[in-house]
Scaffold this motif. Structure first.
Motif, PDB file in Angstrom:
ATOM      1  N   MET A 210       0.839  -1.198   0.000  1.00  0.00           N
ATOM      2  CA  MET A 210       0.000   0.000   0.000  1.00  0.00           C
ATOM      3  C   MET A 210       0.869   1.241   0.000  1.00  0.00           C
ATOM      4  O   MET A 210       1.729   1.399   0.851  1.00  0.00           O
ATOM      5  CB  MET A 210      -0.899   0.020   1.240  1.00  0.00           C
TER       6      MET A 210
ATOM      7  N   TRP B 195       0.959   5.056   0.682  1.00  0.00           N
ATOM      8  CA  TRP B 195       0.207   6.155   1.293  1.00  0.00           C
ATOM      9  C   TRP B 195       1.209   7.057   1.972  1.00  0.00           C
ATOM     10  O   TRP B 195       1.719   6.753   3.045  1.00  0.00           O
ATOM     11  CB  TRP B 195      -0.814   5.619   2.299  1.00  0.00           C
TER      12      TRP B 195
ATOM     13  N   GLY C 273     -11.946   2.999   1.811  1.00  0.00           N
ATOM     14  CA  GLY C 273     -11.230   1.751   2.046  1.00  0.00           C
ATOM     15  C   GLY C 273     -10.421   1.765   3.326  1.00  0.00           C
ATOM     16  O   GLY C 273      -9.467   1.002   3.478  1.00  0.00           O
TER      17      GLY C 273
ATOM     18  N   SER D 211      -7.486  -0.383   2.107  1.00  0.00           N
ATOM     19  CA  SER D 211      -6.488   0.534   1.553  1.00  0.00           C
ATOM     20  C   SER D 211      -5.532   1.059   2.609  1.00  0.00           C
ATOM     21  O   SER D 211      -4.357   1.280   2.348  1.00  0.00           O
ATOM     22  CB  SER D 211      -7.194   1.724   0.883  1.00  0.00           C
ATOM     23  N   ARG D 212      -6.056   1.280   3.814  1.00  0.00           N
ATOM     24  CA  ARG D 212      -5.236   1.782   4.913  1.00  0.00           C
ATOM     25  C   ARG D 212      -5.938   1.443   6.215  1.00  0.00           C
ATOM     26  O   ARG D 212      -7.137   1.164   6.236  1.00  0.00           O
ATOM     27  CB  ARG D 212      -5.004   3.288   4.803  1.00  0.00           C
TER      28      ARG D 212
END
Length: 303
Positions: free
Chosen positions: A1, A3, A190, A226-227
């Motif tokens: 991921m 970020w 997400g 996603s996180r």
């Protein structure tokens, strides 16, 4: 991921007295988090030691955990008002611990629903007096107004909350960190708010089942998110690497305790023989590692 922390936008403002600014980070669009300190509750921090925040929908706002005192809850409520004029329709408590629930009173009244796992009311009722007494000892008169607010909307398994154009999916988990752990998944971004099912930087604390927690960890790592936001620690830490660190620690505690039991050691002997290296690198290890050994011994002694 991928970020980048640098991409997160911050909002800060003073929340009274000589305290530092009450800062918010926008972890995802409309998803705001305030990061708590890696400390025990004290007069100096007013119980501002857990991650708390809110999600803004088109119709209303959902608050996720409220902090360790009325003062922290009021600071969070002010942060919501500064960001939006939409009402707070839900306050979601991820579990029973006082650093996550004592700010609830700041949101009581006005039609706000309080949400928690189906087992949360009983857990809070059993501990409310003890929690309130401990808070009064830690904060003195600054604890005034901090109280347990029992949830009125309960999650047996899974519940979807519509904020208007934005849906949160609440999931109750088997006994792990506690017997009333709840996660919050924001479908729009997400983002999964894990509460204290994930500790990052601060040492995990076992108040439920260490074996159950390891099993839940294995299920969490398979989720397509996603996180994540932990109950303590950085926003959007590397996933699932940060979960790996927690799982390794919990597994090490189980191994040490099983070895001690097999060798015929008592609880006291097991705790006294605690190896500091097993908790190396975790904040507050001195306060919680021996407690975790104690909890694990009680659970594993008769397996």
């Amino acid at each position: 991921m991928a970020w980048a922390c640098a991409a997160l936008s911050s909002i800060g403002f003073a929340w009274g007295g000589d305290e530092p600014p009450f800062e918010l980070v926008e972890a995802a669009p409309g998803f705001f988090v305030h990061v708590g300190r890696h400390e025990e509750t004290s007069r100096a921090n007013l119980g501002d030691i857990a991650n708390i925040g809110f999600v803004v929908g088109e119709r209303c706002v959902a608050v996720i955990d409220t902090g360790g005192s009325l003062a922290v809850g009021q600071a969070l409520a002010a942060a919501v008002r500064r960001r939006t004029d939409r009402p707070v329709c839900y306050v979601i408590n991820t579990h029973m611990h006082p650093d996550h629930v004592f700010g609830n009173a700041a949101f009581a009244g006005g039609g706000t629903r309080f949400v928690g796992a189906a087992s949360l009311p009983e857990a809070l009722a059993a501990r409310a007096g003890h929690y309130e007494a401990r808070l009064a000892d830690a904060l003195g008169d600054a604890a005034a107004g901090s109280r347990v607010v029992t949830p009125d909307l309960l999650v047996d398994d899974r519940l979807r909350l519509d904020l208007g154009g934005r849906t949160l999916v609440l999931q109750r988990w088997p006994t792990a960190h506690t017997n009333n752990d709840l996660t919050v998944f924001d479908e729009a971004s997400g983002t999964l708010w894990l509460g204290d099912l994930l500790f990052e930087e601060r040492i995990p604390s076992v108040d439920g089942s260490i074996k159950g927690w390891i099993e839940v960890d294995a299920r969490l790592r398979e989720l397509p998110v996603s996180r994540v936001v932990p109950g303590h620690g950085r926003i959007a830490p590397p996933w699932p690497a940060t979960l790996d660190a927690q799982s390794r620690y919990l597994g090490r505690v189980v191994t040490r305790v099983r070895e001690a039991i097999a060798a015929g050691k008592t609880l006291g002997e097991t705790v006294d023989a605690a190896d500091p290296a097993d908790a190396k690198g975790w904040a507050l290890a001195d306060a919680y590692h021996r407690r975790n050994l104690t909890a694990a011994y009680a659970e594993l002694e008769w397996e």
